[in-house]
Structures are given as C-alpha cells and as structure tokens.
Design an enzyme around this catalytic site. Structure first.
Site, short mmCIF file in Angstrom:
data_model
loop_
_atom_site.label_atom_id
_atom_site.label_comp_id
_atom_site.label_asym_id
_atom_site.label_seq_id
_atom_site.Cartn_x
_atom_site.Cartn_y
_atom_site.Cartn_z
N GLU A 56 0.84 -1.20 0.00
CA GLU A 56 0.00 0.00 0.00
C GLU A 56 0.87 1.26 0.00
OE1 GLU A 56 -2.42 2.63 3.21
OE2 GLU A 56 -2.06 0.51 3.66
N ASP A 60 0.69 3.80 -3.09
CA ASP A 60 0.26 5.18 -2.87
C ASP A 60 1.18 6.15 -3.61
OD1 ASP A 60 -1.20 7.33 -1.21
OD2 ASP A 60 0.89 7.68 -0.66
N GLU A 132 -4.64 0.42 -3.39
CA GLU A 132 -3.28 0.95 -3.48
C GLU A 132 -2.26 -0.19 -3.44
OE1 GLU A 132 -3.48 5.48 -1.76
OE2 GLU A 132 -3.15 3.86 -0.31
#
Length: 240
Positions: A56, A60, A132
């Site tokens: 993640e 991101d 993400e």
C-alpha cells in the site's frame, strides 16, 4: 458489503482477480499479499505471505505520480492549488474504495472474521488500502507502465465529474456554496451527541439551514462528522 469472510485465496481465486486486473502476475504471492489485511494474519499464523501495508505504501506513491502527471497534462490552465485539490478528491478513501468495490476486490479480501463483518467507513479504508496495494504489486511485478494502465482504466474517467461538479472541494465548502446559491443561507453545524470514552469518541453532528435540520453525520472527530453531515445534506437537498 458485510460478512465477506474468506479463509483462503486458492489458485482459482487469484486467477479471477488477475482477470479483474487484466494482468497475469509472475509472482502470485504479491497479488495474494495485496489482498491480505493485517488482521487476517493474526488469525492465521500459518500464513507464509505478508499483509498489504508495505505494498500500500508503495502503491500510494505510484498512484500519486500517475495522477499528478495525468492532471498536469490534462489541465494546463489550472493552478497548482486546484490541481492538488482535484488530485486529493480523485485518490481519497471514498474514491479508491468505490473503484475497488466496482472492480470486485471486496469479494477477494483476506481479513479476520471480525473485520469481515464490519462495514461503512471501516470497510472503505480496507478497500482503498487494498486498491493501493494492488497498484504496488503491479508495479513490482510488471513495472510502471502496467501500473499506469491499471490506474488509467480505474480512475481517469472519474476526473470529469470531479471537475464539473466541483467535487474537489470539501463537502462543507460545497454545501455552503450550494446553500447560498439556492436559498441564500449559510449552514450551521451543531453537535447532537457524543458517545464513547475520550480516546474513542463518536460524534453526531446536525447541519441546519435556519431552523431546518437538513441532515446529520457521524465521525470520530467533529470535523469528520461535519463533513459527513454536509455530504448527506447535499444528497438530501438533491443538489449533487
């Protein structure tokens, strides 16, 4: 989106997710990890793969670069501040969780039994984080271009609505503008209740136009509850 507990993801499940993402992963464990919430590993100590928080984190950053590049090229006339706001609206929890749910990710999440029964904002966070993490897994497995194609297919089309409806503004700002435009009144927010211990409060806020309570919202802070109330008020008034 409740009670979607899965004990495992078998090869057929992973193949189904690959079909959704339109990519065949070289490293299937990256894909499995991207769909694994930390809570699942607490109940499955035998699992040999990791949860999705590191993926993640990576996803991101890739997402922000792809979206920033896209908006920079698409809107050459817009100033930096407005581009930043549009980007934030495009990659916030609501937008990403909606994209993940539309894609079908919710059916393949690995979570604890408790998390699987949760819904609302908590599930939105899990879905957005998984989205993400999938980007991060794609980047590691297939490279930047593959991640960019996935992001483009899932998010770019949402940009027009965000810009046209000024959804890049926060809900309170939008509702205030709409209220002044339609009824020439500035909304007022009042705390209706607060529950729970000091470290885990839940606030319920009502939003009023003169004496009319238009809607209410809840949140872990007054600011979050006010935003939720404003979002609900826009829908209640049919001004969205």
């Amino acid at each position: 989106m409740t009670d979607t507990y899965r004990a495992e993801l078998n090869d057929a499940d992973l193949a189904a997710v690959e079909a959704l993402v339109k990519t065949t992963f070289q490293d299937k464990e990256l894909l499995r990890s991207s769909l694994t919430h930390r809570s699942y590993l607490n109940e499955h100590r035998e699992a040999t793969w990791s949860h999705n928080e590191r993926l993640e984190f990576l996803g991101d950053a890739v997402l922000e670069l792809v979206i920033t590049d896209f908006l920079y090229r698409k809107y050459p006339e817009k100033p930096e501040g407005e581009l930043t706001a549009v980007r934030a609206a495009l990659v916030n929890t609501v937008s990403l969780s909606s994209a993940a749910a539309t894609l079908g990710v919710n059916d393949y999440l690995l979570m604890s039994k408790g998390e699987a029964k949760d819904s609302g904002r908590a599930r939105q966070y899990i879905l957005a984080n998984a989205f993400e993490a999938i980007i991060g897994a794609l980047y590691l497995d297939q490279g930047y271009d593959a991640a960019k194609i996935f992001i483009a297919e899932q998010l770019f089309a949402r940009t027009e609505e965000i810009v046209e409806k000024r959804l890049w503004q926060d809900a309170k700002s939008r509702f205030q503008e709409l209220a002044q435009e339609h009824v020439s009144v500035t909304p007022v927010y009042q705390t209706l209740s607060q529950t729970g211990p000091d470290h885990n409060r839940t606030f319920t806020i009502g939003v009023f136009l003169r004496s009319e309570q238009v809607a209410q919202g809840t949140g872990r802070s007054k600011q979050e509850a006010e935003q939720a109330a404003a979002e609900a008020a826009i829908i209640a008034k049919g001004w969205n």
